[in-house]
Design a protein around this motif. Structure first.
Motif, PDB file in Angstrom:
ATOM      1  N   LEU A  63      10.531  18.651  14.912  1.00 56.26           N
ATOM      2  CA  LEU A  63      10.820  17.409  14.200  1.00 56.26           C
ATOM      3  C   LEU A  63      10.308  16.198  14.977  1.00 56.26           C
ATOM      4  N   LEU A  64      10.465  16.229  16.310  1.00 60.67           N
ATOM      5  CA  LEU A  64       9.948  15.143  17.154  1.00 60.67           C
ATOM      6  C   LEU A  64       8.429  15.016  16.981  1.00 60.67           C
ATOM      7  N   ASN A  65       7.730  16.153  17.023  1.00 59.25           N
ATOM      8  CA  ASN A  65       6.275  16.134  16.841  1.00 59.25           C
ATOM      9  C   ASN A  65       5.898  15.609  15.459  1.00 59.25           C
ATOM     10  N   LEU A  66       6.674  16.006  14.441  1.00 60.12           N
ATOM     11  CA  LEU A  66       6.399  15.525  13.084  1.00 60.12           C
ATOM     12  C   LEU A  66       6.561  14.007  13.009  1.00 60.12           C
ATOM     13  N   SER A  67       7.578  13.475  13.670  1.00 54.62           N
ATOM     14  CA  SER A  67       7.798  12.027  13.651  1.00 54.62           C
ATOM     15  C   SER A  67       6.672  11.281  14.365  1.00 54.62           C
ATOM     16  N   VAL A  68       6.178  11.862  15.464  1.00 53.89           N
ATOM     17  CA  VAL A  68       5.032  11.259  16.165  1.00 53.89           C
ATOM     18  C   VAL A  68       3.817  11.213  15.230  1.00 53.89           C
ATOM     19  N   VAL A  69       3.606  12.313  14.504  1.00 49.51           N
ATOM     20  CA  VAL A  69       2.488  12.366  13.552  1.00 49.51           C
ATOM     21  C   VAL A  69       2.665  11.330  12.448  1.00 49.51           C
ATOM     22  N   GLU A  70       3.897  11.198  11.924  1.00 47.59           N
ATOM     23  CA  GLU A  70       4.147  10.249  10.829  1.00 47.59           C
ATOM     24  C   GLU A  70       3.918   8.806  11.284  1.00 47.59           C
ATOM     25  N   VAL A  71       4.335   8.492  12.505  1.00 46.64           N
ATOM     26  CA  VAL A  71       4.097   7.149  13.051  1.00 46.64           C
ATOM     27  C   VAL A  71       2.596   6.892  13.155  1.00 46.64           C
ATOM     28  N   GLY A  72       1.865   7.876  13.689  1.00 44.69           N
ATOM     29  CA  GLY A  72       0.412   7.738  13.820  1.00 44.69           C
ATOM     30  C   GLY A  72      -0.271   7.620  12.475  1.00 44.69           C
ATOM     31  N   PHE A  73       0.124   8.472  11.531  1.00 47.79           N
ATOM     32  CA  PHE A  73      -0.468   8.467  10.185  1.00 47.79           C
ATOM     33  C   PHE A  73      -0.262   7.105   9.522  1.00 47.79           C
ATOM     34  N   SER A  74       0.961   6.593   9.601  1.00 48.46           N
ATOM     35  CA  SER A  74       1.266   5.286   8.994  1.00 48.46           C
ATOM     36  C   SER A  74       0.494   4.162   9.681  1.00 48.46           C
ATOM     37  N   ALA A  75       0.424   4.221  11.024  1.00 48.64           N
ATOM     38  CA  ALA A  75      -0.248   3.156  11.779  1.00 48.64           C
ATOM     39  C   ALA A  75      -1.750   3.120  11.507  1.00 48.64           C
ATOM     40  N   VAL A  76      -2.343   4.265  11.177  1.00 43.85           N
ATOM     41  CA  VAL A  76      -3.774   4.320  10.883  1.00 43.85           C
ATOM     42  C   VAL A  76      -4.071   3.704   9.515  1.00 43.85           C
ATOM     43  N   ILE A  77      -3.181   3.933   8.537  1.00 45.66           N
ATOM     44  CA  ILE A  77      -3.453   3.532   7.151  1.00 45.66           C
ATOM     45  C   ILE A  77      -2.820   2.198   6.770  1.00 45.66           C
ATOM     46  N   MET A  78      -1.531   2.024   7.106  1.00 42.13           N
ATOM     47  CA  MET A  78      -0.776   0.910   6.536  1.00 42.13           C
ATOM     48  C   MET A  78      -1.229  -0.485   6.971  1.00 42.13           C
ATOM     49  N   PRO A  79      -1.503  -0.766   8.256  1.00 42.92           N
ATOM     50  CA  PRO A  79      -1.927  -2.127   8.610  1.00 42.92           C
ATOM     51  C   PRO A  79      -3.178  -2.577   7.851  1.00 42.92           C
ATOM     52  N   GLU A  80      -4.177  -1.684   7.767  1.00 39.99           N
ATOM     53  CA  GLU A  80      -5.399  -2.022   7.038  1.00 39.99           C
ATOM     54  C   GLU A  80      -5.112  -2.204   5.550  1.00 39.99           C
ATOM     55  N   MET A  81      -4.200  -1.362   5.013  1.00 38.42           N
ATOM     56  CA  MET A  81      -3.828  -1.471   3.609  1.00 38.42           C
ATOM     57  C   MET A  81      -3.136  -2.799   3.327  1.00 38.42           C
ATOM     58  N   LEU A  82      -2.303  -3.239   4.242  1.00 41.72           N
ATOM     59  CA  LEU A  82      -1.606  -4.521   4.075  1.00 41.72           C
ATOM     60  C   LEU A  82      -2.589  -5.693   4.128  1.00 41.72           C
ATOM     61  N   VAL A  83      -3.614  -5.565   4.977  1.00 39.32           N
ATOM     62  CA  VAL A  83      -4.658  -6.599   5.030  1.00 39.32           C
ATOM     63  C   VAL A  83      -5.416  -6.652   3.707  1.00 39.32           C
ATOM     64  N   VAL A  84      -5.727  -5.463   3.164  1.00 44.06           N
ATOM     65  CA  VAL A  84      -6.428  -5.396   1.872  1.00 44.06           C
ATOM     66  C   VAL A  84      -5.597  -6.077   0.789  1.00 44.06           C
ATOM     67  N   LEU A  85      -4.291  -5.825   0.782  1.00 40.19           N
ATOM     68  CA  LEU A  85      -3.423  -6.401  -0.244  1.00 40.19           C
ATOM     69  C   LEU A  85      -3.258  -7.908  -0.076  1.00 40.19           C
ATOM     70  N   SER A  86      -3.257  -8.380   1.152  1.00 41.39           N
ATOM     71  CA  SER A  86      -3.032  -9.804   1.384  1.00 41.39           C
ATOM     72  C   SER A  86      -4.285 -10.647   1.180  1.00 41.39           C
ATOM     73  N   THR A  87      -5.465 -10.032   1.262  1.00 45.24           N
ATOM     74  CA  THR A  87      -6.712 -10.798   1.128  1.00 45.24           C
ATOM     75  C   THR A  87      -7.515 -10.434  -0.123  1.00 45.24           C
ATOM     76  N   GLN A  88      -7.036  -9.421  -0.881  1.00 45.47           N
ATOM     77  CA  GLN A  88      -7.687  -8.918  -2.094  1.00 45.47           C
ATOM     78  C   GLN A  88      -9.003  -8.189  -1.809  1.00 45.47           C
ATOM     79  N   LYS A  89      -9.780  -8.651  -0.885  1.00 45.66           N
ATOM     80  CA  LYS A  89     -11.007  -7.955  -0.486  1.00 45.66           C
ATOM     81  C   LYS A  89     -11.123  -8.072   1.021  1.00 45.66           C
ATOM     82  N   THR A  90     -11.381  -6.953   1.664  1.00 40.48           N
ATOM     83  CA  THR A  90     -11.505  -7.042   3.115  1.00 40.48           C
ATOM     84  C   THR A  90     -12.642  -6.150   3.590  1.00 40.48           C
ATOM     85  N   THR A  91     -13.256  -6.548   4.684  1.00 39.11           N
ATOM     86  CA  THR A  91     -14.358  -5.774   5.251  1.00 39.11           C
ATOM     87  C   THR A  91     -13.846  -4.918   6.402  1.00 39.11           C
ATOM     88  N   ILE A  92     -14.493  -3.780   6.591  1.00 39.16           N
ATOM     89  CA  ILE A  92     -14.197  -2.908   7.719  1.00 39.16           C
ATOM     90  C   ILE A  92     -15.531  -2.442   8.282  1.00 39.16           C
TER      91      ILE A  92
END
Length: 314
Positions: A63-92
């Motif tokens: 379960l500890l390993n799964l939580s580490v993976v979930e934190v990593g998975f979210s950190a890879v996707i969510m910040p960039e996704m939030l930038v996309v939502l806040s700016t409507q169009k974003t470059t990467i």
């Protein structure tokens, strides 16, 4: 982006939900709250299991390993996704897109194998309680965890390197929330037939086979539960297994539809919603399903809380 070979590519544009500008602000707020709750929930699990010696057994270390993976998975996707939502169009950048795809595949592949290992652990504990310490000893646990990490690394390295070896010579707009493989492949201007065969085979091995093994484990667990003499015990076990299967089906089902689909199988908006299921909802639900319903985790949390209160008191 100029119609040149991939070596001249500088950046991509993530479109996100730009077709619905009126919803951007509300969706941003909801996703931000979900992201923060996800980080907090999984961080609490990591801290509790790390600090509480009585939880240093395979079930909770998985379960500890799964939580580490979930934190990593979210950190890879969510910040960039939030930038996309806040700016409507974003470059990467090209390298940024490569890195994001790599870690999506790394954490996603690792989660597939970890969930399978956790289902096997529950099967051994419920169906073979007397021999469980021998079936799931420290050596077996370490092998399963290492296999998950190594497999995730191999999947991410091979697939990401292969995708970004293709030439990109068309529009540079990725009609998705992140640099996931199917969305990026739509911009490739080369024959991807061989890669398609590899991706199909890889999805069968990484997603479908672990999912089928999980279902088989739960069928065996179900028969074991039916033999329980206590009605209350059966109801509790059924409730727990149903919660686990709901989370597992949501993760594997949507990942399977995303990575096994034909290129034009679903609309871009449908693909985005399916992506949200395993990148947004699963990391949020897993702490709730695997921990808050677990009496030992609750006791460990209260024990750590009382310890903290006592330290402040004295």
């Amino acid at each position: 982006m100029k119609r040149q070979n991939q070596s001249f590519v500088v950046e991509f544009i993530l479109l996100g939900f730009s077709n619905f500008p009126e919803l951007q602000e509300q969706v941003f707020g909801v996703f931000l709250v979900i992201y923060l709750v996800t980080l907090m929930g999984n961080a609490i699990i990591i801290v509790i299991i790390s600090l509480e010696q009585s939880l240093h057994v395979p079930t909770y270390l998985f379960l500890l390993n799964l939580s580490v993976v979930e934190v990593g998975f979210s950190a890879v996707i969510m910040p960039e996704m939030l930038v996309v939502l806040s700016t409507q169009k974003t470059t990467i950048t090209f390298s940024g897109c490569f890195a994001q795809m790599y870690f999506i595949l790394f954490f996603g592949g690792m989660e597939c194998f970890l969930l399978g290992a956790m289902a096997y652990d529950r099967f051994a504990a419920i169906c073979h309680p007397l021999t469980y310490p021998m079936i799931m000893n420290k050596r077996i646990f370490m092998k399963l965890v290492m296999f998950s990490w190594v497999s995730g690394t191999m999947v991410a390295t091979v697939q990401t390197t292969w995708v970004f070896s293709f030439p990109f010579c068309g529009p540079n707009e990725i009609n998705h929330l992140s640099c996931e493989t199917p969305a990026v492949l739509e911009l490739v201007c080369a024959d991807t037939f061989l890669f398609g065969i590899y991706a199909f085979t890889g999805t069968i091995l990484i997603v479908i086979i672990p999912f089928l093994l999980i279902l088989l484990s739960y069928v065996r667990i179900l028969f074991a539960i039916l033999k329980m003499p206590s009605t209350t015990g059966r109801q509790k076990a059924f409730s727990t297994c149903a919660s686990h299967l709901t989370s597992v089906t949501l993760f594997y089902g949507t990942a399977n539809m995303t990575y096994l689909q034909p290129k034009s199988g679903y609309s871009p908006e449908t693909k985005k919603l399916m992506s949200l299921s395993y990148s947004l909802l699963t990391p949020l639900l897993n702490p709730l399903i695997y921990s808050l319903r677990n009496s030992e985790m609750k006791r460990a949390l209260m024990k750590l809380w009382r310890r903290k209160v006592d330290l402040h008191t004295f």
